[in-house]
Design a protein around this motif. Structure first.
Motif, PDB file in Angstrom:
ATOM      1  N   LYS A   1     -11.627  -2.958   9.724  1.00  0.00           N
ATOM      2  CA  LYS A   1     -12.707  -3.848   9.272  1.00  0.00           C
ATOM      3  C   LYS A   1     -12.422  -5.291   9.687  1.00  0.00           C
ATOM      4  N   ALA A   2     -11.146  -5.712   9.556  1.00  0.00           N
ATOM      5  CA  ALA A   2     -10.778  -7.073   9.960  1.00  0.00           C
ATOM      6  C   ALA A   2     -10.960  -7.263  11.461  1.00  0.00           C
ATOM      7  N   TYR A   3     -10.576  -6.244  12.250  1.00  0.00           N
ATOM      8  CA  TYR A   3     -10.783  -6.312  13.701  1.00  0.00           C
ATOM      9  C   TYR A   3     -12.254  -6.564  14.028  1.00  0.00           C
ATOM     10  N   THR A   4     -13.117  -5.820  13.359  1.00  0.00           N
ATOM     11  CA  THR A   4     -14.548  -5.936  13.652  1.00  0.00           C
ATOM     12  C   THR A   4     -15.051  -7.345  13.355  1.00  0.00           C
ATOM     13  N   LYS A   5     -14.616  -7.896  12.217  1.00  0.00           N
ATOM     14  CA  LYS A   5     -15.044  -9.257  11.866  1.00  0.00           C
ATOM     15  C   LYS A   5     -14.492 -10.275  12.863  1.00  0.00           C
ATOM     16  N   LEU A   6     -13.209 -10.141  13.200  1.00  0.00           N
ATOM     17  CA  LEU A   6     -12.581 -11.114  14.089  1.00  0.00           C
ATOM     18  C   LEU A   6     -13.184 -11.080  15.491  1.00  0.00           C
ATOM     19  N   ILE A   7     -13.377  -9.875  16.054  1.00  0.00           N
ATOM     20  CA  ILE A   7     -13.867  -9.783  17.425  1.00  0.00           C
ATOM     21  C   ILE A   7     -15.292 -10.303  17.533  1.00  0.00           C
ATOM     22  N   ARG A   8     -16.080 -10.098  16.461  1.00  0.00           N
ATOM     23  CA  ARG A   8     -17.429 -10.658  16.464  1.00  0.00           C
ATOM     24  C   ARG A   8     -17.367 -12.172  16.467  1.00  0.00           C
ATOM     25  N   GLY A   9     -16.443 -12.705  15.632  1.00  0.00           N
ATOM     26  CA  GLY A   9     -16.276 -14.156  15.610  1.00  0.00           C
ATOM     27  C   GLY A   9     -15.795 -14.695  16.947  1.00  0.00           C
ATOM     28  N   VAL A  10     -14.880 -13.980  17.604  1.00  0.00           N
ATOM     29  CA  VAL A  10     -14.389 -14.407  18.914  1.00  0.00           C
ATOM     30  C   VAL A  10     -15.531 -14.428  19.927  1.00  0.00           C
ATOM     31  N   PHE A  11     -16.334 -13.373  19.957  1.00  0.00           N
ATOM     32  CA  PHE A  11     -17.440 -13.299  20.907  1.00  0.00           C
ATOM     33  C   PHE A  11     -18.421 -14.453  20.700  1.00  0.00           C
TER      34      PHE A  11
ATOM     35  N   ALA B   1       0.128   3.375   9.080  1.00  0.00           N
ATOM     36  CA  ALA B   1      -0.018   2.828   7.720  1.00  0.00           C
ATOM     37  C   ALA B   1      -1.192   3.468   7.002  1.00  0.00           C
ATOM     38  N   GLU B   2      -1.113   3.445   5.628  1.00  0.00           N
ATOM     39  CA  GLU B   2      -2.179   4.059   4.828  1.00  0.00           C
ATOM     40  C   GLU B   2      -3.456   3.219   4.830  1.00  0.00           C
ATOM     41  N   ARG B   3      -3.312   1.895   5.021  1.00  0.00           N
ATOM     42  CA  ARG B   3      -4.479   1.009   4.916  1.00  0.00           C
ATOM     43  C   ARG B   3      -5.028   0.633   6.292  1.00  0.00           C
ATOM     44  N   ARG B   4      -5.050   1.566   7.223  1.00  0.00           N
ATOM     45  CA  ARG B   4      -5.553   1.293   8.561  1.00  0.00           C
ATOM     46  C   ARG B   4      -7.022   0.887   8.513  1.00  0.00           C
ATOM     47  N   GLY B   5      -7.764   1.423   7.560  1.00  0.00           N
ATOM     48  CA  GLY B   5      -9.186   1.098   7.466  1.00  0.00           C
ATOM     49  C   GLY B   5      -9.427  -0.381   7.224  1.00  0.00           C
ATOM     50  N   ASP B   6      -8.562  -1.044   6.434  1.00  0.00           N
ATOM     51  CA  ASP B   6      -8.717  -2.480   6.186  1.00  0.00           C
ATOM     52  C   ASP B   6      -8.524  -3.271   7.480  1.00  0.00           C
ATOM     53  N   LEU B   7      -7.556  -2.851   8.290  1.00  0.00           N
ATOM     54  CA  LEU B   7      -7.338  -3.543   9.555  1.00  0.00           C
ATOM     55  C   LEU B   7      -8.516  -3.356  10.500  1.00  0.00           C
TER      56      LEU B   7
ATOM     57  N   SER C   1       0.834  -1.204   0.000  1.00  0.00           N
ATOM     58  CA  SER C   1       0.000   0.000   0.000  1.00  0.00           C
ATOM     59  C   SER C   1       0.869   1.254   0.000  1.00  0.00           C
ATOM     60  N   HIS C   2       1.940   1.237   0.799  1.00  0.00           N
ATOM     61  CA  HIS C   2       2.823   2.406   0.850  1.00  0.00           C
ATOM     62  C   HIS C   2       3.479   2.656  -0.500  1.00  0.00           C
ATOM     63  N   HIS C   3       3.937   1.603  -1.152  1.00  0.00           N
ATOM     64  CA  HIS C   3       4.608   1.786  -2.444  1.00  0.00           C
ATOM     65  C   HIS C   3       3.606   2.196  -3.526  1.00  0.00           C
ATOM     66  N   VAL C   4       2.393   1.677  -3.468  1.00  0.00           N
ATOM     67  CA  VAL C   4       1.361   2.112  -4.427  1.00  0.00           C
ATOM     68  C   VAL C   4       1.041   3.582  -4.220  1.00  0.00           C
ATOM     69  N   TRP C   5       0.905   3.982  -2.972  1.00  0.00           N
ATOM     70  CA  TRP C   5       0.618   5.397  -2.672  1.00  0.00           C
ATOM     71  C   TRP C   5       1.746   6.295  -3.168  1.00  0.00           C
TER      72      TRP C   5
ATOM     73  N   ILE D   1      -7.134  -0.151  20.955  1.00  0.00           N
ATOM     74  CA  ILE D   1      -7.615  -0.110  19.562  1.00  0.00           C
ATOM     75  C   ILE D   1      -8.888   0.724  19.536  1.00  0.00           C
ATOM     76  N   SER D   2      -8.812   1.868  18.867  1.00  0.00           N
ATOM     77  CA  SER D   2      -9.924   2.834  18.940  1.00  0.00           C
ATOM     78  C   SER D   2     -11.201   2.288  18.331  1.00  0.00           C
ATOM     79  N   CYS D   3     -11.098   1.490  17.273  1.00  0.00           N
ATOM     80  CA  CYS D   3     -12.317   1.012  16.607  1.00  0.00           C
ATOM     81  C   CYS D   3     -13.028  -0.080  17.406  1.00  0.00           C
ATOM     82  N   LEU D   4     -12.385  -0.599  18.477  1.00  0.00           N
ATOM     83  CA  LEU D   4     -12.981  -1.685  19.271  1.00  0.00           C
ATOM     84  C   LEU D   4     -13.356  -1.212  20.677  1.00  0.00           C
TER      85      LEU D   4
END
Length: 879
Positions: A685-695, A677-683, A602-606, A730-733
């Motif tokens: 989203k992944a956090y949200t999916k993973l934590i729901r699965g964990v719960f 990192a530039e792609r923090r938004g992807d992480l 992502s950094h090199h593409v940017w 983690i702010s999004c969680l």
């Protein structure tokens, strides 16, 4: 009409020093209701100005007003419509055409006749009279101040002639000399007649008396005529002599004209010859350089470049009309064309040889890069070739076919060279990633293609073991193929990150340097006219750059950028598949590597998009980024899927579930990787999916657990999740962190209450019955009258729980809790302290019920709160 004419003269024209000569009552064609008058007027002052004035009655109808005036000199045509039949219509052509209808044909004819007379007298520019009867037009007379319009008296135009000042003075003197001039006009006229007769007689006598003088005058006139004849004879002789002089002067003048014409022609001819010589003469040195110049040395290249520019100037000179008909000019143009063709052929051949030699020279240096993760530097080759940049520009302008051929050959040679270099480079990167050559074979690396041929083994379902071997299962979510999780550690991942970053860092300057060279060498970013324009681009792999070229049109900037991108795609066609193979290998070694690759890519593409969003490097890295993102999403999906496949052991306690620990490991790794990192938004989203699965799956495992109570599984795992989220921040969680804390608190309380019911089971049942009677409506002080809940029953239950029995029950409870809880989370003391607080709360509650329901009975518990504190403290210390 006469009254109207006098009224107009008095009210409108006399104040403006004008005289009204003719008038016609008209209306506009098609608008007969709105009548007006056209007036022909002249000024009384010199010079005389003639006008056509339009006069109209006021809206109230009590006076006339001047509406518009045209100068007669602006009148171009008078069209009477019909010269034979009577027709009241006529047109006046000023700056535009005005169509009128007169009230009568007589008025129209009188007005047109007056216009014609005024034109003859006062205007040099004659007006065209169309469709006008010849009877209305009189013969033209020379204009003069004292001549009338028709050649007679001026009264033909003017109805009266005013007396001038001298005439008025003479008449006044004459009238003053006669007393009856005013009182008796007839007597005065008779007197004037008599005086006129006397004057006539006197004139006749005077004429008769002067006959002698007349004869003398006639004689003098005859003598004067004779003298005139003699003068005429002399003038004739002079004229004859001057005639011969005139003929000689004419001959001299003609001769001088011919000489001047010859000199002028010679000057022009010399100018044309100088123009052709100056612009179409190529120096011998330039010709020699084009034919034999050394294209290998810097001095020879400079000489050939100067000669090529001079040749191009000679060929592009703008010839004047007629030059192309000269045989010498056509021969010189043919010579230039032959020189251009010969030099273009020689230049193309030399550059093709340079391209081939470059491939051989560069191949010899590949061995030194075989063990180092670096790509060969092409800068020396680019520097040598850039010496020919101006010659390539000349070739592009003069022979686009050979220029296109060189472009194709360059792509063919360089694509093969870069393919060898890049494949060897990626082979080294794969070997470094896997550790050794044997390991690379283990992963199915064959040859330089780097394709992954090894098969990925299916993922084993996880089983929950004892707490002692939990760490051995910590990498169970990794899609590792044949690799074991114990071989993976932070150092391996850091090594992979450095290798992947080095690969991208080597590729990026290589592509940018080659793109910059192509732009400069092939002149693809300059606005210059050239014989061909790429109108329809073929596939570069097909071997041609364009299908049709329109002569003389400049190549658009967008097409130039497209051409650069297509050339780069042909030259570096192996980069994208090699990158995808490397990404597949990294993902196969450790699926968590997709996190490193997503951030780096992502950094090199940017960075590449900031330089040029449409460049080859930006496009290629963007395509590879899609693959990396897909692998990242697959990694998250696999973790969620494996959470769902977790099975628990029926013989051992659950403890901290593996996927809970692995989420902690994933989150810690991801936070260190995705920092800034530039792609923090992807992480996120992944956090949200993973934590729901964990719960969801923690609750699922807790419901299926047989050995460990559900509340313990929920309490321990949600406490671990809460601690992890609190530590990582983690702010999004934030919402999930609060939810985990709430679940941990709720299940801790539930487990404590449930467990405390066992040490004092009968006492709990007794007081639950008491509370039930109160709830049914029995008053608290009347509960003691119930048979099952009287004072004797109360004393019996209390006696069953002396201090020693309570301590024994609490000791057994401590052992049971210790058996339920795992060591990793270390919640035993927290749970035991909560049980102590809950036990004391129940004790106080029981005492309160005794005081309210059995007042005055003197019944008390056989142990005190201090005893409870001592029991709990000694039990905790003993264990």
């Amino acid at each position: 009409m006469t009254a109207i004419k006098h009224a107009l003269q008095r009210d409108i024209f006399t104040p403006n020093d004008e005289r009204l000569l003719s008038i016609v009552n008209v209306c506009k064609a098609g608008k007969k209701k709105k009548n007006c008058f056209l007036c022909a007027t002249v000024t009384t002052e010199r010079p005389v100005q003639v006008k056509v004035v339009k006069v109209k009655k006021s809206d109230k109808g009590d006076f006339y007003k001047r509406q518009i005036a045209w100068a007669l000199r602006d009148l171009a045509v008078v069209d009477a419509k019909d010269a034979i039949k009577e027709n009241p219509e006529f047109d006046l052509h000023f700056e535009k055409i005005y169509k009128w209808v007169a009230s009568s044909t007589a008025e129209k004819n009188a007005f047109i006749s007056c216009i014609w007379k005024l034109n003859q007298r006062y205007l040099r520019k004659k007006i065209d009279f169309v469709n006008v009867s010849s009877q209305l037009l009189e013969e033209s007379v020379p204009s003069g101040e004292n001549q009338s319009v028709t050649g007679g008296d001026e009264e033909a135009v003017d109805e009266y002639q005013e007396l001038n000042a001298r005439e008025e003075q003479d008449i006044e003197i004459m009238m003053e000399g006669c007393e009856c001039a005013i009182s008796n006009a007839e007597a005065f006229a008779e007197k004037l007649s008599r005086e006129l007769q006397v004057l006539d007689g006197a004139n006749i006598q005077s004429i008769m008396a002067s006959e002698k003088q007349v004869n003398i005058l006639m004689k003098l006139l005859d003598e004067a005529l004779k003298e005139v004849d003699q003068i005429e004879l002399k003038l004739s002789s002079y004229e004859e002599m001057l005639q011969s002089v005139k003929e000689q002067m004419d001959q001299i003048s003609e001769s001088n004209h011919l000489i001047h014409l010859s000199n002028t022609n010679n000057v022009k001819l010399l100018s044309e010859i100088e123009f052709l010589v100056n612009h179409m003469d190529l120096a011998k040195g330039h010709i020699k350089a084009l034919q034999e110049g050394d294209l290998a040395s810097s001095r020879g290249i400079e000489a050939c470049t100067n000669a090529a520019d001079a040749l191009l100037q000679c060929m592009n000179v703008a010839l004047r009309p007629g030059h192309d008909m000269l045989l010498a000019v056509r021969q010189q143009q043919q010579r230039f064309s032959d020189l251009r063709e010969h030099f273009a052929r020689r230049l193309a051949s030399h550059l093709n040889n340079v391209f081939v030699q470059q491939g051989h020279d560069q191949s010899s240096t590949l061995a030194q890069h075989s063990v180092e993760l670096t790509l060969p530097n092409h800068h020396p080759f680019h520097r040598d070739l850039l010496r020919y940049a101006k010659l390539m520009e000349w070739l592009k302008s003069t022979d686009y076919g050979k220029y296109e051929g060189l472009t194709k050959n360059y792509m063919d040679y360089l694509s093969r060279l870069y393919e060898r270099e890049i494949k060897d480079f990626f082979e080294v990167a794969k070997i470094k990633m896997t550790g050794t050559t044997k390991e690379s074979k283990k992963f199915g690396l064959h040859g330089s293609s780097g394709k992954l041929t090894g098969s990925t083994s299916s993922l084993n379902k996880l089983s929950v073991q004892s707490s002692g071997n939990r760490r051995s299962q910590s990498s169970s979510l990794l899609d590792m193929g044949n690799m074991s999780a114990s071989d993976l550690d932070v150092a391996d991942r850091t090594k992979f990150d450095k290798i992947f970053e080095q690969v991208l860092s080597e590729l990026e300057p290589l592509c940018l340097a080659e793109q910059d060279f192509i732009s400069k060498f092939f002149k693809l970013q300059q606005h210059q006219s050239m014989p061909g324009t790429m109108t329809e681009t073929d596939d570069l792999d097909g071997g041609t750059l364009s299908r049709q070229h329109n002569s003389g049109a400049p190549l658009p900037v967008s097409s130039e950028k497209d051409m650069i991108r297509q050339m780069m795609t042909k030259i570096f066609r192996c980069i994208e598949p090699e990158l995808n193979n490397l990404i597949a290998l990294g993902d196969k070694i450790d699926s968590f590597n997709s996190l490193y690759m997503l951030v780096k890519m992502s950094h090199h593409v940017w960075t590449a998009q900031n330089v040029d969003p449409a460049s080859f490097l930006s496009t290629t890295l963007g395509n590879v980024l899609v693959t990396v993102k897909r692998n990242f999403d697959k990694c998250i999906s696999n973790q969620i899927r494996q959470m769902e496949e977790v099975k628990i052991s029926k013989k051992s306690k659950v403890g901290i579930l593996p996927f809970v620990a692995e989420f902690e490991e994933f989150a810690g790794l991801a936070e260190s990787i995705f920092k800034n990192a530039e792609r923090r938004g992807d992480l996120d989203k992944a956090y949200t999916k993973l934590i729901r699965g964990v719960f969801v799956n923690v609750e699922k495992v807790a419901n299926e657990s047989q050995k460990t109570p559900r509340d313990v599984v929920m309490m321990e795992n949600f406490h671990h999740i809460f601690a992890t989220l609190s530590r990582l921040k983690i702010s999004c969680l934030e919402a999930e962190k609060k939810e985990a804390k709430q679940k941990y608190t709720d299940h801790l309380q539930s487990y404590v209450i449930y467990s405390l019911g066992q040490p004092l089971e009968k006492l709990n049942h007794f007081f639950e019955g008491v509370e039930a009677r109160v709830a049914q409506g029995i008053r608290e002080e009347e509960v003691s009258y119930q048979l099952a809940f009287n004072k004797q029953e109360l004393r019996k239950v209390i006696k069953e729980y002396p201090g020693k029995e309570v301590k024994k029950g609490l000791d057994n409870l401590y052992k049971k809790v210790d058996k339920h809880l795992c060591e990793e989370e270390n919640l035993l003391q927290v749970v035991w302290h909560s049980m102590q607080d809950e036990f004391i709360r129940q004790y106080k509650h029981f005492e309160g019920l005794i005081a309210r329901c059995y007042p005055g009975s003197g019944v008390t518990m056989e142990f005190t709160i201090q005893d409870i504190l001592d029991y709990c403290s000694s039990i905790a210390q003993s264990h």
